[in-house]
Design an enzyme around this catalytic site. Structure first.
Site, PDB file in Angstrom:
ATOM      1  N   SER A 130     -95.767 -13.443 -38.319  1.00  0.00           N
ATOM      2  CA  SER A 130     -96.313 -12.595 -39.377  1.00  0.00           C
ATOM      3  C   SER A 130     -97.157 -13.403 -40.360  1.00  0.00           C
ATOM      4  O   SER A 130     -98.190 -12.935 -40.848  1.00  0.00           O
ATOM      5  CB  SER A 130     -95.173 -11.887 -40.116  1.00  0.00           C
ATOM      6  OG  SER A 130     -94.450 -11.039 -39.234  1.00  0.00           O
ATOM      7  N   LEU A 185     -61.792  16.108 -14.481  1.00  0.00           N
ATOM      8  CA  LEU A 185     -60.940  14.920 -14.415  1.00  0.00           C
ATOM      9  C   LEU A 185     -60.013  14.945 -13.215  1.00  0.00           C
ATOM     10  O   LEU A 185     -59.751  16.013 -12.627  1.00  0.00           O
ATOM     11  CB  LEU A 185     -60.117  14.809 -15.696  1.00  0.00           C
ATOM     12  CG  LEU A 185     -60.890  14.543 -16.992  1.00  0.00           C
ATOM     13  CD1 LEU A 185     -59.980  14.747 -18.197  1.00  0.00           C
ATOM     14  CD2 LEU A 185     -61.475  13.137 -16.985  1.00  0.00           C
ATOM     15  N   SER A 238     -67.181  13.205 -10.192  1.00  0.00           N
ATOM     16  CA  SER A 238     -68.603  13.046 -10.565  1.00  0.00           C
ATOM     17  C   SER A 238     -68.748  12.933 -12.077  1.00  0.00           C
ATOM     18  O   SER A 238     -69.217  13.857 -12.733  1.00  0.00           O
ATOM     19  CB  SER A 238     -69.452  14.197 -10.015  1.00  0.00           C
ATOM     20  OG  SER A 238     -68.856  15.451 -10.205  1.00  0.00           O
ATOM     21  N   GLY A 294     -89.412 -11.051 -32.881  1.00  0.00           N
ATOM     22  CA  GLY A 294     -88.893 -12.214 -32.180  1.00  0.00           C
ATOM     23  C   GLY A 294     -87.463 -12.047 -31.710  1.00  0.00           C
ATOM     24  O   GLY A 294     -87.035 -12.714 -30.781  1.00  0.00           O
TER      25      GLY A 294
END
Length: 629
Positions: A36, A465, A538, A111
Site C-alpha cells: 500500500s 438420520l 444422504s 497479503g
C-alpha cells in the site's frame, strides 16, 4: 480470468475503455512488505492526489499512520476502517493514475493468507504483478503463493520489488541474493519478463527515478519499467465475444450485446455460434455512441446479425474462419477458496464467461507444493491450496485454454447453497473423452418404456438420520405400490454398500461419491420407466440437489423422514449411536458428522408422531396428487 471472477472490491475510480496504452497491474506479496505504501508513493509522485485528499492524508497519518511525523502513503489505499486500524490490506483497492507516457489501473491486494481470494481477484485482469519482498525477510511462503497464482492467472510480466532496502543499509549483496533466490523459485513459471528492482517505498528510492543512494544499481526505476513495458495485443487473435444480453426493445429489433474478448469485427464479417456451429453475417455494430465500422477488444457492443438464430446469454460468437473449441470435460488448474474442502464428485455451479452451468470435479489429479512446486497426491483441496483437476460440465461449452484467453478459459466455482465464490479455475485443455464420447440415439425412449408399464417414472428420495425409519417406510411403500401393479425398485443404503459401493468408506469424500453413484443408478432406473425408492441418509443438500438435476422436472421427490435425533438414539436399531458415542465409529451422521436438513422437501414425514402405515399413506396421497400412482 477477465470479468469471470466475482468478489467484493473497493472500486475507487471507474475503469477507462480498453486502450493499447493502458497497463493493469497488481501489487502482491506477504503482509507488511509495503504494498500500500508503494502505491501511495506512486500516486503522490505522479500528481494523482487532489489537494483535499492530501490534507486528509496528512491528518489521517497522525491518527492511523505508522511512520511517525511523516506522511503514511499506505493510507491512500487502505480505505477500510479495519485496515487502517490494523495497518493491513483486507479488500482489493483499485486506483487509476496517468503519466505522460501511459495510463494505469493498479490493484492493491491483501497479503494475509485468508484473503487469497482477493489477490486472485486482482490478478484476474492484470497484465503485470509487482511482487514485493521485505529486504530483511527474503522470500516467504506467501511470496511463493502469490507468484504461483500470478502465473496461473496468466500474468506474463513480473517486477520483483525488494522493498525496505533502506533498512538493510542499501546492501547490494542482500538484494542480489534475494533476486537470485526468487528467479530460481519461479523459473518454471515462464514469465515473459522478470525485472528485480531495489527500492524504498517509504522514501521513494527507485520508485520514480534512480536513487543516488544505490549507485551500484543501473537498472530502471519502477515507473520507468511500468511505462516502457510492451504488451501482447489481443486484437491480433481471432474474434471472440461472449453474449451477455439478447436485446429485444421491440419486435423489429434483435441484437446480441457483449464485450469483445479478442479480435476485430466489422459489418460483413461472418461469425459462428460456437456450440451450435450455425453461421451468419454481421450486418451492424451498435454502441451507446452510435454505429461502428470496426470494433476491437474491450469494446462493449451490440451485434445485429443477418439471420434469426437461436442465440442466448452465455453463447459465444466467434470468427467463422477460426472457430472456438467446444467440450464438456476438461483438465484445469484450480485455486480453492473455501474453508470447506473441495470434494471430487460433488456438484457445483461453474461460471465461464457469461454462462453459469452445473458440473462437478471428477478427479483431483494432484495438488501443488507451494515451496517446491512439485506434485503431491491429494484426495481433496483445502483452503488456499492449488491443484490440477478433471472437471465435467452438464453440457458442452465454448472454451479456449486459459493461456489463450482469460475470458473463455477462466471460470469461478459457486456454492449451490450460499451462492458464494469458493474457487477459481483455469482450463488447460479439453479431455479426449469429451470429443470421443457421444450420446447414442435409441429408438425406445423413457416415455415408451413407461407407457409399456402403464405408469409414470419417478424417483422418491428418502433422506433422514440413521434410525429415522427410512428403510421401514420405503419397504412398506414398495409393498403397497407393488400390490397396485406398479413396477418399482428400492435402493437401500446398506444394500448398495454390499455391491456397487462396497469400495467406499464413510469419509466426506466417500459419502459424496456414494450418493453420486446412487443418483446415476436411480436416474437410469427411472429412464427404464420404474418408480424408484431411494433410502439413504444422504446428509448433504448439494448431493441431493445434484441427484434431482439428473431427472426431468417433476420426477424427483425429496422425502424427508423427519425424526428427532433423540428418538433416533432411543430406537438405535443397529446400535450405531452407542458405538459412535463410544468413539468406535467415526464420521457418523448426527454425532461426529453433519446432517443438512432439507430446506424445502417435497414431502415431510414426521415419523415419530405417526405409525409406519400412516407415514406410507401420507406419501401415497402425495403420489396420487401427482398422478404417480
Amino acid at each position: 480470468m477477465g470479468t469471470a471472477i466475482e468478489d467484493r472490491a473497493t472500486q475507487t475510480e471507474s475503469s477507462p475503455p480498453a486502450s493499447e496504452g493502458l497497463l493493469r497491474f497488481i501489487t502482491c506479496g506477504s503482509v507488511d512488505d509495503g504494498k500500500s505504501t508503494l502505491i501511495g508513493r506512486l500516486l503522490y509522485e505522479t500528481g494523482s492526489i487532489p489537494e483535499d485528499q492530501l490534507a486528509t492524508l496528512r491528518r489521517d497519518s497522525l491518527r492511523y499512520g505508522t511512520t511517525g511525523e511523516d506522511v503514511d502513503y499506505s493510507l491512500l489505499v487502505d480505505g477500510l476502517e479495519a485496515e487502517r486500524e490494523q495497518a493491513i490490506t483486507i479488500d482489493v483497492a483499485y486506483r487509476f493514475f496517468t503519466t505522460s507516457e501511459r495510463r494505469f489501473i493498479v490493484a492493491d491486494t491483501p497479503g494475509h493468507e485468508q484473503y487469497t481470494r482477493n489477490m486472485a481477484t486482482g490478478a484476474s485482469t492484470a497484465d503485470l504483478a509487482i511482487v514485493l519482498v521485505d529486504a530483511r525477510k527474503g522470500l516467504l511462503t506467501q511470496t511463493r503463493r502469490h507468484s504461483l497464482i500470478a502465473s496461473l492467472m496468466g500474468i506474463a510480466h513480473v517486477v520483483l520489488a525488494v522493498n525496505k532496502i533502506d533498512l538493510v543499509d542499501f546492501d547490494q549483496v542482500i538484494f542480489e541474493e534475494i533476486s537470485a533466490d526468487y528467479k530460481a523459485a519461479v523459473e518454471a513459471f515462464n514469465f515473459r519478463s522478470l525485472v528485480a528492482i531495489p527500492l524504498s517505498a517509504r522514501f521513494g528510492d527507485n520508485v520514480i527515478d534512480q536513487s543516488r543512494r544505490m549507485p551500484w544499481y543501473h537498472g530502471p526505476s519502477l515507473l520507468q519499467q511500468l511505462e516502457g513495458l510492451e504488451l501482447g495485443e489481443a486484437v491480433s487473435r481471432p474474434f471472440r465475444m461472449p453474449v451477455q444480453l439478447v436485446s429485444r426493445p421491440n419486435s423489429n429489433f434483435r441484437g446480441y450485446a457483449g464485450t469483445i474478448a479478442s479480435g476485430r469485427i466489422r459489418p460483413g464479417d461472418r461469425v459462428t455460434v460456437a456450440v451450435s456451429g450455425r453461421q451468419t453475417q454481421v450486418t451492424e455494430i451498435i454502441t451507446a455512441d452510435g454505429a461502428l465500422l470496426e470494433a476491437h477488444p474491450g469494446n462493449a457492443i451490440t451485434l445485429v446479425l443477418a439471420d434469426d438464430l437461436d442465440i442466448s446469454r452465455g453463447d459465444v460468437l466467434a470468427a467463422s474462419d477460426a472457430p472456438v473449441g467446444v467440450a464438456d470435460q476438461f483438465q484445469a488448474h484450480m485455486i480453492w477458496l473455501s474453508e470447506t474442502a473441495l470434494q471430487s464428485g460433488r456438484t457445483y455451479l461453474f461460471k465461464l464467461a457469461a454462462r453459469t452451468i452445473s458440473g462437478s470435479i471428477t478427479r483431483i489429479r494432484h495438488r501443488l507444493d507451494l515451496n517446491t512446486h512439485g506434485q503431491m497426491q491429494a484426495d481433496e483441496l483445502a483452503l488456499n491450496e492449488v491443484g490440477v483437476v478433471n472437471l465435467s460440465f452438464a453440457t458442452a461449452v465454448a472454451f479456449e485454454s486459459y493461456a489463450e484467453s482469460r475470458d473463455l478459459g477462466g471460470f469461478i466455482v459457486i456454492d449451490r447453497q450460499s451462492n458464494a465464490t469458493i474457487g477459481v479455475g483455469m482450463i488447460d485443455f479439453a479431455l479426449r473423452r469429451a470429443t470421443n464420447i457421444r450420446w447414442q440415439e435409441l429408438d425406445v425412449d423413457r416415455a415408451a418404456r413407461a407407457a409399456l408399464k402403464g405408469q409414470k417414472p419417478a424417483v422418491l428420495w428418502f433422506t433422514g438420520l440413521s434410525g429415522a425409519g427410512k428403510s421401514t417406510i420405503a419397504n412398506l411403500l414398495e409393498r403397497k405400490l407393488h400390490a397396485e401393479g406398479l413396477h418399482t425398485c428400492v435402493l437401500d443404503g446398506d444394500n448398495v454398500r454390499h455391491g456397487l459401493n462396497r469400495d467406499l468408506g464413510f469419509t466426506e469424500a466417500d459419502r459424496v461419491e456414494n450418493i453420486r453413484r446412487v443418483g446415476e443408478v436411480a436416474a437410469l432406473m427411472a429412464d427404464a420407466g420404474l418408480l424408484v425408492i431411494v433410502s439413504f441418509i444422504s446428509p448433504y443438500q448439494a448431493d441431493r440437489d445434484a441427484a434431482r438435476e439428473k431427472l426431468p422436472p417433476g420426477e424427483f421427490l425429496e422425502v424427508f423422514i423427519d425424526t428427532p435425533i433423540e428418538e433416533c438414539r432411543r430406537r438405535d436399531p443397529k446400535g450405531l449411536y452407542s458405538k459412535a458415542d463410544a468413539g468406535l465409529i467415526q464420521n457418523f451422521t448426527g454425532v461426529n458428522a453433519p446432517y443438512e436438513t432439507p430446506a424445502a422437501p417435497d414431502i415431510r414425514v414426521r415419523a415419530s408422531a405417526a405409525t409406519a402405515e400412516e407415514s406410507v399413506e401420507q406419501v401415497l396421497q402425495e403420489l396420487r396428487l401427482r398422478a404417480l400412482c
